[in-house]
Design a protein around this motif. Sequence first.
Motif, PDB file in Angstrom:
ATOM      1  N   ASP A 181       0.820  -1.215   0.000  1.00 46.35           N
ATOM      2  CA  ASP A 181       0.000   0.000   0.000  1.00 46.35           C
ATOM      3  C   ASP A 181       0.853   1.264   0.000  1.00 46.35           C
ATOM      4  O   ASP A 181       0.572   2.208  -0.742  1.00 46.35           O
ATOM      5  N   ASN A 182       1.885   1.285   0.830  1.00 48.61           N
ATOM      6  CA  ASN A 182       2.745   2.467   0.876  1.00 48.61           C
ATOM      7  C   ASN A 182       3.576   2.617  -0.392  1.00 48.61           C
ATOM      8  O   ASN A 182       3.876   3.733  -0.809  1.00 48.61           O
ATOM      9  N   TYR A 205       3.445   8.453   2.191  1.00 46.20           N
ATOM     10  CA  TYR A 205       3.746   7.044   2.460  1.00 46.20           C
ATOM     11  C   TYR A 205       4.548   6.930   3.750  1.00 46.20           C
ATOM     12  O   TYR A 205       5.146   7.879   4.215  1.00 46.20           O
ATOM     13  N   ASN A 258       2.483   1.875  -3.376  1.00 47.91           N
ATOM     14  CA  ASN A 258       1.565   2.490  -4.342  1.00 47.91           C
ATOM     15  C   ASN A 258       1.434   3.988  -4.093  1.00 47.91           C
ATOM     16  O   ASN A 258       1.395   4.773  -5.044  1.00 47.91           O
ATOM     17  N   SER A 259       1.394   4.407  -2.823  1.00 48.80           N
ATOM     18  CA  SER A 259       1.358   5.845  -2.514  1.00 48.80           C
ATOM     19  C   SER A 259       2.653   6.527  -2.946  1.00 48.80           C
ATOM     20  O   SER A 259       2.624   7.616  -3.520  1.00 48.80           O
ATOM     21  N   TYR A 260       3.790   5.890  -2.689  1.00 47.61           N
ATOM     22  CA  TYR A 260       5.097   6.421  -3.095  1.00 47.61           C
ATOM     23  C   TYR A 260       5.138   6.605  -4.610  1.00 47.61           C
ATOM     24  O   TYR A 260       5.548   7.655  -5.109  1.00 47.61           O
ATOM     25  N   ARG A 261       4.707   5.574  -5.326  1.00 46.59           N
ATOM     26  CA  ARG A 261       4.730   5.609  -6.789  1.00 46.59           C
ATOM     27  C   ARG A 261       3.833   6.710  -7.349  1.00 46.59           C
ATOM     28  O   ARG A 261       4.139   7.309  -8.371  1.00 46.59           O
ATOM     29  N   ASN A 262       2.720   6.987  -6.651  1.00 44.49           N
ATOM     30  CA  ASN A 262       1.790   8.035  -7.079  1.00 44.49           C
ATOM     31  C   ASN A 262       2.109   9.388  -6.456  1.00 44.49           C
ATOM     32  O   ASN A 262       1.286  10.304  -6.511  1.00 44.49           O
ATOM     33  N   GLU A 263       3.306   9.493  -5.865  1.00 50.62           N
ATOM     34  CA  GLU A 263       3.793  10.723  -5.243  1.00 50.62           C
ATOM     35  C   GLU A 263       2.880  11.207  -4.130  1.00 50.62           C
ATOM     36  O   GLU A 263       2.717  12.402  -3.914  1.00 50.62           O
ATOM     37  N   GLY A 264       2.295  10.264  -3.406  1.00 54.08           N
ATOM     38  CA  GLY A 264       1.451  10.589  -2.262  1.00 54.08           C
ATOM     39  C   GLY A 264       2.215  10.412  -0.958  1.00 54.08           C
ATOM     40  O   GLY A 264       3.422  10.195  -0.943  1.00 54.08           O
TER      41      GLY A 264
END
Length: 87
Positions: free
Chosen positions: A32-33, A43, A35-41
């Motif tokens: 989950d984190n 994490y 995916n957030s990292y990859r989407n620049e969110g």
Amino acid sequence: MKNIQHKIRGSQPGFIGIELPDTYSVLLLDEDNFNSYRNEGRYYGQSIEVKDSYAHFQKPVDGSWHVIVEGKENFSPESIHIIYKAA
């Protein structure tokens, strides 16, 4: 910042060692984190200390995880070596 990622799956206990330049940083993120990292969110993960051109940590045994290696200057994936060792 340039980076590479390496996916690891939990199963057997062991250790992961990474040989890399001291100027690089290493993160360990769950799915989950990552995916957030990859989407620049936002994490949350574990920062792995790089000391004397080496990072070493115990491999998670549950779930899927991602090792992220980040570098700023002269980033070269060829200078990174990931080593697995069974417990």
